[in-house]
Design an enzyme around this catalytic site. Structure first.
Site: not given
Ligand code: CTP
Length: 409
Positions: A211, A280, A290, A325, A339, A343
């Site tokens: 990302n 994610d 490759k 965050f 969240k 969490k």
């Molecule tokens: N995070 C994590 N492990 C992951 C994904 C995210 O620890 N595999 C943490 C990130 O570091 C951040 C937080 O979770 O602190 C973000 O939460 P998340 O639910 O992933 O937020 P979004 O990506 O905004 O979620 P969504 O796709 O549900 O909107």
């Protein structure tokens, strides 16, 4: 506010060739908002002129203890009282020997003897002189007397020898100064782990899913926490930012690497701040070679990565403070609060990426800090300022004050 606004730094310059690096440092300090005074030994004036420093600092450069043509004050005492920090750099073997024995036979040594502020010494000389038992003993003595010693660097010296004894670059000297005085040590002894940047999830040896995270927010949090005296570990995905001085850096690539690194440091962590944009999803398999293009469409099967924060929330000890965050594009507060609960975090910093000035890659952010009992919407700020507000809020929460104050609004 500038980093060194309201601070008075005295640079003691002695007679070594590395004195040529000091105007650069004086200029950096001035740009950071500090009032800078330079005190030189007579020998130093053979290498560089007082006029150079006077032009850069806007202050008279002091050399002779008995000069009578300026300020009607006992200069060594008035400067010693005004100083927030004295750095002696380059420090020759001679000045180190004098300071180690309380000798005060010129303005610089007299001033240092009279000053009660933190004092840093950056030895700079030929390797043999540095390794001479007399110099080593004098440096040990200075450490015992409470001086901070900035290790000399290794490299080719002016005498063409290669070895230890070089004066570190101005950026490094600057980092030592700000570490010492830029912020009150409100997090002294607190062990903070920060995650930052993106992760990369490979699907063949040359391609990966990732990302746009630049890592800036996390690096700013790590730096500001370090300046507050915290013992900081930064677990960083691949970014193009320079390492943060005095912060332990653990570089990782994948979400799984980051998960393992967090698990490893968690027993030695008091506060975990997860700014990382962890992927994610990752490809189910990583091709060994490759993947060649074909005429057909391509589909990459993906699977969920471990949600690190969720795992931490589920395994968290009472005294661990966790801040996450999140990025939202709608229903910011509701989604972030959900969240926070899901969490099991203590705090979440939410930003709406659709707001101008917020999000990936920028120097600024627009963040709302949410805890179980408070919501604090911050205005558009530099990421370093957001980091400060976040740390203020964490400090207040950990000190049991509950609600965050509104000094950041
Ligand atoms: N995070 C994590 N492990 C992951 C994904 C995210 O620890 N595999 C943490 C990130 O570091 C951040 C937080 O979770 O602190 C973000 O939460 P998340 O639910 O992933 O937020 P979004 O990506 O905004 O979620 P969504 O796709 O549900 O909107």
């Amino acid at each position: 506010m500038e980093l060194l606004q309201g601070k008075c730094v005295i640079l003691g310059v002695t007679g070594g060739i590395a004195a040529y690096k000091m105007p650069n440092l004086a200029s950096m300090l001035r740009k950071a908002g500090a009032e800078v005074h330079v005190v030189m030994t007579e020998h130093a004036t053979q290498f560089i002129t007082p006029l150079t420093f006077e032009t850069l600092t806007g202050n008279r450069c002091v050399v002779d203890t008995f000069a009578r043509d300026f300020k009607y004050e006992v200069t060594h005492v008035s400067l010693a009282k005004a100083a927030d920090l004295i750095l002696i750099a380059p420090a020759t073997a001679n000045v180190i020997a004098k300071l180690a024995h309380g000798i005060a036979d010129d303005m610089l040594t007299t001033l240092v003897l009279a000053a009660k502020c933190p004092k840093l010494v950056a030895p700079s000389m030929n390797t043999a002189m540095l390794e001479n038992p007399a110099t080593e003993e004098n440096i040990r003595k200075l450490k015992d007397y409470g001086f901070g010693i900035i290790d000399s660097a290794y490299g080719m010296l002016a005498c063409r020898d290669t070895g230890k004894g070089k004066l570190p670059e101005p950026e490094e000297l600057f980092a030592h100064i700000i570490k010492e005085i830029a912020h009150e040590k409100t997090l002294a002894g607190v062990r903070i782990t920060v995650t930052a940047g993106p992760t990369q999830e490979a699907f063949d040896p040359v391609r990966y899913l990732t990302n746009h995270s630049s890592g800036r927010m996390g690096y700013a949090v790590a730096e500001r926490a370090m300046l507050r005296g915290a013992d900081v570990t930064l677990i960083s995905g691949p970014v193009s930012l320079p390492p943060v001085p005095f912060v332990k850096l653990r570089s990782v690539v994948t979400a799984q690497d980051m998960f393992l690194a967090v698990q490893e440091v968690l027993p030695e962590t008091d506060v975990l701040i997860m700014t990382a944009a962890v992927a994610d999803y990752r490809p189910v398999t990583v091709a060994e070679d490759k993947v060649k293009k074909s005429e057909d469409d391509m589909t990459i099967p993906v699977e969920r990565t471990e949600d690190i924060l969720r795992w931490v929330g589920a395994h968290k000890q009472e005294d661990l403070y966790v801040c996450g965050f999140c990025m939202e594009t709608q229903h910011l507060e509701e989604s972030a609060e959900e969240k926070l609960r899901r969490k099991n975090m203590d705090m979440i910093a939410a930003n709406n990426v659709k707001v101008e000035g917020a999000g990936f890659g920028l120097e600024t952010n627009v963040v709302t800090i949410i805890t179980k009992d408070n919501i604090q919407a911050l205005p558009l700020m530099r990421k370093t300022e957001v980091a400060d507000c976040l740390l203020d809020a964490i400090e207040q929460q950990r000190n049991g004050k509950g609600k965050t104050d509104d000094s950041c609004n």
